[in-house]
Structures are given as C-alpha cells and as structure tokens.
Design an enzyme around this catalytic site. Sequence first.
Site, PDB file in Angstrom:
ATOM      1  CE1 TYR A   1       3.226   9.160   0.612  1.00 28.56           C
ATOM      2  CE2 TYR A   1       5.601   9.897   0.993  1.00 28.56           C
ATOM      3  CZ  TYR A   1       4.402   8.860   0.482  1.00 28.56           C
ATOM      4  OH  TYR A   1       5.003   7.449   0.213  1.00 28.56           O
TER       5      TYR A   1
ATOM      6  CG  ASP B   1     -10.653   5.062   2.653  1.00 24.17           C
ATOM      7  OD1 ASP B   1      -9.707   4.957   3.472  1.00 24.17           O
ATOM      8  OD2 ASP B   1     -10.783   5.903   1.909  1.00 24.17           O
TER       9      ASP B   1
ATOM     10  CG  LEU C   1       2.630  -1.516   1.005  1.00 24.50           C
ATOM     11  CD1 LEU C   1       2.966  -2.367   2.305  1.00 24.50           C
ATOM     12  CD2 LEU C   1       3.004  -2.160  -0.340  1.00 24.50           C
TER      13      LEU C   1
ATOM     14  CB  THR D   1      -4.330   7.976   4.482  1.00 23.41           C
ATOM     15  OG1 THR D   1      -5.641   8.475   3.808  1.00 23.41           O
ATOM     16  CG2 THR D   1      -4.354   6.406   4.144  1.00 23.41           C
TER      17      THR D   1
ATOM     18  CE  LYS E   1       4.289   6.658   3.515  1.00 25.54           C
ATOM     19  NZ  LYS E   1       3.286   5.480   3.710  1.00 25.54           N
TER      20      LYS E   1
ATOM     21  CB  THR F   1      10.328   1.267  -5.150  1.00 23.05           C
ATOM     22  OG1 THR F   1      10.967   1.361  -4.101  1.00 23.05           O
ATOM     23  CG2 THR F   1      10.139  -0.139  -5.621  1.00 23.05           C
TER      24      THR F   1
ATOM     25  CE1 TYR G   1      -1.431   2.826  18.174  1.00 23.02           C
ATOM     26  CE2 TYR G   1      -2.516   0.662  18.435  1.00 23.02           C
ATOM     27  CZ  TYR G   1      -2.745   1.839  18.291  1.00 23.02           C
ATOM     28  OH  TYR G   1      -4.098   2.456  18.218  1.00 23.02           O
TER      29      TYR G   1
END
Length: 323
Positions: free
Chosen positions: A145, A56, A73, A92, A149, A175, A159
Amino acid sequence: MRILVTGGAGFLGSHLADRLVADGHEVVCIDNLSSGRLRNVERLAASGRFRFIEADVLDPLPPCGPLDCIYHLASPVPCACREDRPVATLRTAAEGTRRVLDLAAEAGAVFLLASSSEVYGNPRTHPQVETDAGRVSPVGPRSAYDEGKRFAEALAAAYARQGGVKVRIARIFNTFGPRMRPDDGRVIPAFIVQALAGRPLSVHGSGEQTRSFCYVSDMVEGLLSLAGSDYGGPVNLGNPDEVTILGLASDVLGLTGAAGGSEISNRRSQISIEFLPPRPDDPVRRRPDIGLAQRLLGWQPRVPRAEGLKQTIEYYRSEEPVA
Ligand code: UDP
C-alpha cells in the site's frame, strides 16, 4: 462539469460523488466493487446526472465521454491489502494509475490523486509536513500500500512534468464516517461494531499509538478545494486532532453507551478492551500538519471527532448489520 470518480462506490468515493451530484455536476463513477458497494451510490441515479460503470482500472477503461476532472480514488483498502492482496494493490497503484493518468492526458482533465499519509511510513517529523520524504520499508507488511501510493505520486508528478497533466495530490490522513465497511479492519468501524455488539474492543499493541481522525464531510470539502486549486505538489488533508487508540476506544465506549465515559479514562482494568499483539510496522504517531492546506485552500476541518463518531455510530445502528 463532467467528473470521473474512480473508486466512486467506496466509502470516500461515494461521499464525494454525493457532493458532486448535489453541486450540479455530471458524475461518472468507475468501481470494481471489490470493497465499494452499489448501495452507496444507488440513489444517485435518480438525479439523472450520475452513471455507474462496474470496471477495474487495471483493464482498458470504458468510454467515459469528455471529462473536466478526474478524482482517482480506486485502490484496495489498506488493511485488506496488507493481509491478502499485496500484488493487486501494487498493480492498481502502478498500472491502474497509469491508465487513469493517460485518460486525464487525453481528456485534458484535472487529475486528483488520492494519496495517503502512508507515504510517510514511520515519519521523521511530527506532525507530518509535506516536505518529509518519509520512511517506508520497501519490503515490510505495509509496503504494497505504502510504496504503491508513493509510486502513484511519482507517476502523477512525472505526467505533470513530462505530459503537462494538471495533477493534484491529496495526502489523505485517517478518515472516517458512515459507509466504512464494518469488516474492513480499520479501527473506527471495528470499535463501533464491537461496542454495539457488546464485545470487547480489539486494541493492537499498547493502545498508546496515535492517529488523527478526519470526518468524511471535511475530507470531501478538502478534496474539492484542492481539485479547484492550481497547486501541483502534495497537500496533507486531515484533522490534526490527535488521539491515542485507547482514547478513541474510550470515546466509542462512551458514545455507544457501552461504558460510562468518565470512568474509563486511564483505568485500563475498567475498559472493556482486549489487547492484541501490535500490528507490524504500525506507525507510532500520526498527525497532519495542515498549514499548507490552510494557506493554499483556506480549508480546515470543522466536524469535531465526537460529532463525527456520533453520526457514524448512528449509521451502524440503523444501516449495518452488527455481527
Ligand atoms: N487498531 C486497533 N484495533 C483494530 C484496528 C486497528 O487497535 O481493531 C489500531 C492499529 O494498530 C493502528 C490504529 O488502530 O495503530 C489505526 O489503524 P487503522 O487500520 O484504522 O489505520 P492505519 O493504521 O492505516 O492508520
């Protein structure tokens, strides 16, 4: 090259891994198998150039060896996180992306972030252009979500500015293709599974809302081109072929043989459809402006929607149990 794909056992990640291995690269795949599946990548082991690590990105990353490029991803799928995994989704996007960016900095690797058209929220522009700063509710049902993002993009950009990491940002629009989980809540697997099972298609809202669907092989090509470029800003990747959800339902019914294609357009009574309440904060229209990707990368999608749907239907017919 040695390449890491996080989320590499998922739908898009595994198609990307297939292509990278076929192109002769050495690929390491990290996936926590929350939505990814081993069967998506199993056969790549025979190449001798593929390694799978169940891990993870929220945990300290396993040693991956030297890396030239990282495709990041890893993320819970949007539908699941809307319903029951908003905290994991945000963590995440934030903590996981930070770990992978640190790895990219350490390795001197190119870092490609799989961002999303969701960063536009309910967009101000149509079609959506990269300069549209987006309109997202920070507390709405899609916020984990979408804001995740957005944060991941901000972190990657930071960064790049502060740490000199070679960052690429792909804003991926809807997609589809083989290996999407039949139960992941997204519209194409949902419709195909329903049509093959002879059940009515579940349309949320009026069905007049639009999306623009890109076949997975085109998306993989776009990701490869972007990673190989030296452009650090966000780039839309998607297929501008826009369709209403009712139009998509009609396509799926026609192509699965669940209805005579020509009869169903504009004649709701004949469409085998169940209308459900609209999803909260569901964007009304979505279509990528891919001018930047075309100019920058010379990339554009090639697979027509009907062709992609045929391939995907074939996959569900032959590989996935239809509930
Ligand atoms: N949708 C639908 N029935 C379903 C699943 C989705 O009508 O079973 C609609 C959904 O409300 C949205 C569109 O299809 O308007 C695309 O939904 P999806 O979850 O696939 O993608 P996203 O909303 O993230 O673009």
